[in-house]
Design an enzyme around this catalytic site. Structure first.
Site, mmCIF file in Angstrom:
data_model
loop_
_atom_site.group_PDB
_atom_site.id
_atom_site.type_symbol
_atom_site.label_atom_id
_atom_site.label_comp_id
_atom_site.label_asym_id
_atom_site.label_seq_id
_atom_site.Cartn_x
_atom_site.Cartn_y
_atom_site.Cartn_z
ATOM 1 N N ASN A 183 73.457 51.476 16.810
ATOM 2 C CA ASN A 183 72.190 50.838 16.305
ATOM 3 C C ASN A 183 72.136 51.103 14.939
ATOM 4 O O ASN A 183 71.365 50.208 14.241
ATOM 5 C CB ASN A 183 71.144 51.534 17.310
ATOM 6 C CG ASN A 183 70.377 50.203 17.666
ATOM 7 O OD1 ASN A 183 70.408 49.347 17.374
ATOM 8 N ND2 ASN A 183 69.219 50.705 18.576
ATOM 9 N N THR B 75 107.892 39.958 13.302
ATOM 10 C CA THR B 75 106.784 38.990 13.738
ATOM 11 C C THR B 75 107.326 37.710 13.556
ATOM 12 O O THR B 75 107.870 37.060 12.526
ATOM 13 C CB THR B 75 105.402 38.972 12.940
ATOM 14 O OG1 THR B 75 105.199 40.643 12.901
ATOM 15 C CG2 THR B 75 104.285 38.346 13.751
ATOM 16 N N LYS C 68 107.708 34.018 12.924
ATOM 17 C CA LYS C 68 106.866 33.124 12.134
ATOM 18 C C LYS C 68 107.458 31.686 12.286
ATOM 19 O O LYS C 68 108.687 31.599 12.619
ATOM 20 C CB LYS C 68 106.893 33.542 10.691
ATOM 21 C CG LYS C 68 106.245 34.937 10.362
ATOM 22 C CD LYS C 68 104.872 35.317 10.202
ATOM 23 C CE LYS C 68 104.249 36.419 10.076
ATOM 24 N NZ LYS C 68 102.897 36.758 10.394
ATOM 25 N N LYS D 189 103.569 31.449 12.633
ATOM 26 C CA LYS D 189 102.969 31.774 13.627
ATOM 27 C C LYS D 189 102.597 31.097 14.688
ATOM 28 O O LYS D 189 102.402 31.477 15.826
ATOM 29 C CB LYS D 189 101.808 33.090 13.410
ATOM 30 C CG LYS D 189 101.011 32.380 12.462
ATOM 31 C CD LYS D 189 99.750 33.326 12.060
ATOM 32 C CE LYS D 189 99.939 34.273 10.997
ATOM 33 N NZ LYS D 189 98.766 35.089 10.726
ATOM 34 N N LYS E 247 108.002 40.296 17.668
ATOM 35 C CA LYS E 247 106.542 40.338 18.044
ATOM 36 C C LYS E 247 106.036 38.977 18.132
ATOM 37 O O LYS E 247 106.271 38.187 17.289
ATOM 38 C CB LYS E 247 105.801 41.248 17.012
ATOM 39 C CG LYS E 247 104.588 41.205 16.822
ATOM 40 C CD LYS E 247 104.034 42.278 15.641
ATOM 41 C CE LYS E 247 102.382 42.046 15.974
ATOM 42 N NZ LYS E 247 102.027 40.765 15.397
ATOM 43 N N GLU F 212 99.529 37.841 16.239
ATOM 44 C CA GLU F 212 98.352 38.444 17.061
ATOM 45 C C GLU F 212 97.475 36.910 17.360
ATOM 46 O O GLU F 212 96.707 37.147 18.498
ATOM 47 C CB GLU F 212 97.466 39.335 16.092
ATOM 48 C CG GLU F 212 96.908 38.628 14.832
ATOM 49 C CD GLU F 212 98.015 38.806 13.811
ATOM 50 O OE1 GLU F 212 97.360 38.548 12.392
ATOM 51 O OE2 GLU F 212 99.168 39.128 13.936
ATOM 52 N N HIS G 190 97.777 45.535 17.944
ATOM 53 C CA HIS G 190 97.435 44.884 16.822
ATOM 54 C C HIS G 190 96.096 45.303 16.438
ATOM 55 O O HIS G 190 95.005 45.100 17.135
ATOM 56 C CB HIS G 190 98.004 43.396 16.827
ATOM 57 C CG HIS G 190 97.840 42.928 15.419
ATOM 58 N ND1 HIS G 190 96.727 42.477 14.928
ATOM 59 C CD2 HIS G 190 98.836 42.623 14.557
ATOM 60 C CE1 HIS G 190 97.099 42.047 13.860
ATOM 61 N NE2 HIS G 190 98.336 42.167 13.374
ATOM 62 N N HIS H 132 99.290 49.040 14.093
ATOM 63 C CA HIS H 132 99.221 48.744 12.761
ATOM 64 C C HIS H 132 98.616 49.563 11.962
ATOM 65 O O HIS H 132 97.471 49.710 12.142
ATOM 66 C CB HIS H 132 98.970 47.295 12.830
ATOM 67 C CG HIS H 132 100.039 46.258 13.401
ATOM 68 N ND1 HIS H 132 100.750 45.255 12.667
ATOM 69 C CD2 HIS H 132 100.433 46.024 14.796
ATOM 70 C CE1 HIS H 132 101.408 44.710 13.425
ATOM 71 N NE2 HIS H 132 101.289 45.104 14.610
ATOM 72 N N SER I 145 103.488 46.860 8.542
ATOM 73 C CA SER I 145 103.879 45.534 8.509
ATOM 74 C C SER I 145 102.820 44.661 7.509
ATOM 75 O O SER I 145 101.562 45.100 7.478
ATOM 76 C CB SER I 145 103.543 45.016 10.004
ATOM 77 O OG SER I 145 103.197 43.590 10.363
#
EC number: 4.1.1.39
Length: 443
Positions: free
Chosen positions: A112, A162, A164, A166, A190, A193, A283, A316, A368
């Site tokens: 809060n 990763t 690509k 992606k 990988k 994400e 991730h 990461h 990464s």
């Protein structure tokens, strides 16, 4: 009786002579008060609003023991070089928090208070998690040592990539890229994400093709391989369904976006992973929304500690050298918080409290984001053996194709590790080491 009306927080919640207990959860907040609000009042307001306080005295205060349950601002120091900015240290009694719940811890501490009017800005810089609290968490499903034993890989960082582009590949072509990278010498590939289950590639198809790629590469190289299958989904039930399917395929590792997915989902998944022998790659998508501002939000070291409690085997952690920002000392600070058992207070690295994890398993930091072969010496030196180095474009962008890109990364890594073990200085001779390694290549 008591007088109604608005009263100063500092009367109750600013206690400079308080001795912190071993069971207290300690927090360091960077407070920027509104003009005219004294630092003590601002610090006390944070302590009150994130524990037992409300803006006035209420009848029911008499039915509880404030001294037992209130958060206390026990120290305030001005931030050097900043005008009207302070570090407020707050101690929370252990009983304010539900055991084993990162979700509840954050709801209490940062729930809060960040919208509070008396503050212009507020940033949670660090938390000290006492053993009495951390022991109520399972923590990482397996940890660094168990992971090395599962993979049978020692004495060097692990390599990832990763896949690509992606978004937009079909499942079969995606699997093909996975195979080429693993076959070339990477340990892991990988899912990006953002890859969940979109119209161009549904999750089940991707899981099947990636598993096939994995087993083929494993058979041909004689090494254990993995692909982080992203189990992140719209609901917890769907996430578990994907994780269960991954386990049925027999793959070694799944992946989760822990901030967008949420700590409750993440902790459930981590428990499942430990019970079923799956490694869990985490991730940190969305972290910069929370941690990028220097004077408002939460530092990533807090999110990293929270992840170690909630559970994950990789996370990461920035690169220090690539395309995404991260100052070297600060990054090394939270990398140690992820991996080590006992971390000394060290303000130069942004570590405000000594943290003792009492044998909770460690998390492998993942470098990464915009890194490539020429960064390898620096990365090996900065992160050491217990890390995962991930090159997306740095693998798939190789002019000869994916597999040669993977070969290049593996050769560079082995060369750097060997050079380091021979006592050479990676910082000074890095480029030379890489050049020597590639002198055997036809180009």
């Amino acid at each position: 009786g008591f007088k109604a009306g608005v009263k100063d927080y500092r009367l109750t919640y600013y206690t400079p002579d308080y001795e912190t207990k071993d069971t207290d959860i300690l927090a360091a907040f960077r407070v920027t008060p509104q003009p005219g609000v004294p630092a003590e009042e601002a610090g006390a307001a944070v302590a009150a609003e994130s524990s037992t306080g409300t803006w006035t005295t209420v009848w029911t205060d008499g039915l509880t023991s404030l001294d037992r349950y209130k958060g206390r601002c026990y120290h305030i120091e001005a931030v050097v070089g900043e005008e009207n900015q302070y570090i407020a240290y707050v101690a929370y009694p252990l009983d304010l928090f539900e055991e084993g719940s990162v979700t509840n811890m954050f709801t209490s501490i940062v729930g809060n208070v960040f919208g509070f009017k008396a503050l212009r800005a507020l940033r949670l810089e660090d938390l000290r998690i006492p053993p009495a609290y951390s022991k109520t968490f399972q923590g990482p499903p397996h940890g660094i040592q168990a992971e090395r034993d599962k993979l049978n890989k020692y004495g060097r960082p692990l390599l990832g990539c990763t896949i690509k582009p992606k978004l937009g590949l079909s499942a079969k072509n995606y699997g093909r890229a996975v195979y080429e990278c693993l076959r070339g010498g990477l340990d892991f590939t990988k899912d990006d994400e953002n890859v969940n289950s979109q119209p161009f590639m549904r999750w089940r198809d991707r899981f099947l093709f990636c598993a096939e790629a994995l087993y083929k590469a494993q058979a041909e190289t004689g090494e254990i391989k993995g692909h982080y299958l992203n189990a992140t989904a719209a609901t917890c039930e769907e996430m578990m369904k994907r994780a269960i399917f991954a386990r049925e395929l027999g793959v070694p590792i799944v992946m989760h976006d822990y901030l967008t997915g949420g700590f409750t989902a993440n902790t459930s998944l981590a428990h499942y992973c430990r019970d079923n022998g799956l490694l869990l790659h985490i991730h940190r998508a969305m972290h910069a929304v929370i941690d990028r501002q220097k004077n408002h939000g939460m530092h990533f070291r807090v999110l990293a500690k929270a992840l170690r409690m909630s559970g994950g085997d990789h996370i990461h952690a920035g690169t220090v050298v690539g395309k995404l920002e991260g100052e070297r000392e600060m990054t090394l600070g939270f990398v140690d918080l992820l991996r080590d058992d006992y971390i000394e207070k060290d303000r130069s690295r942004g570590i405000f409290f000594t943290q003792d994890w009492v044998s909770m398993p460690g998390v492998l930091p993942v470098a990464s984001g915009g890194i490539h072969v020429w960064h390898m010496p620096a990365l090996t030196e900065i992160f050491g053996d217990d890390s995962v180095l991930q090159f997306g474009g740095g693998t798939l962008g190789h002019p000869w194709g994916n597999a040669p890109g993977a070969v290049a990364n593996r050769v560079a890594l082995e060369a750097c590790v060997q050079a380091r073990n021979e006592g050479r200085d990676l910082a000074r001779e890095g480029n030379e080491i890489i050049r020597e390694a590639c002198s055997w290549s036809p180009e």
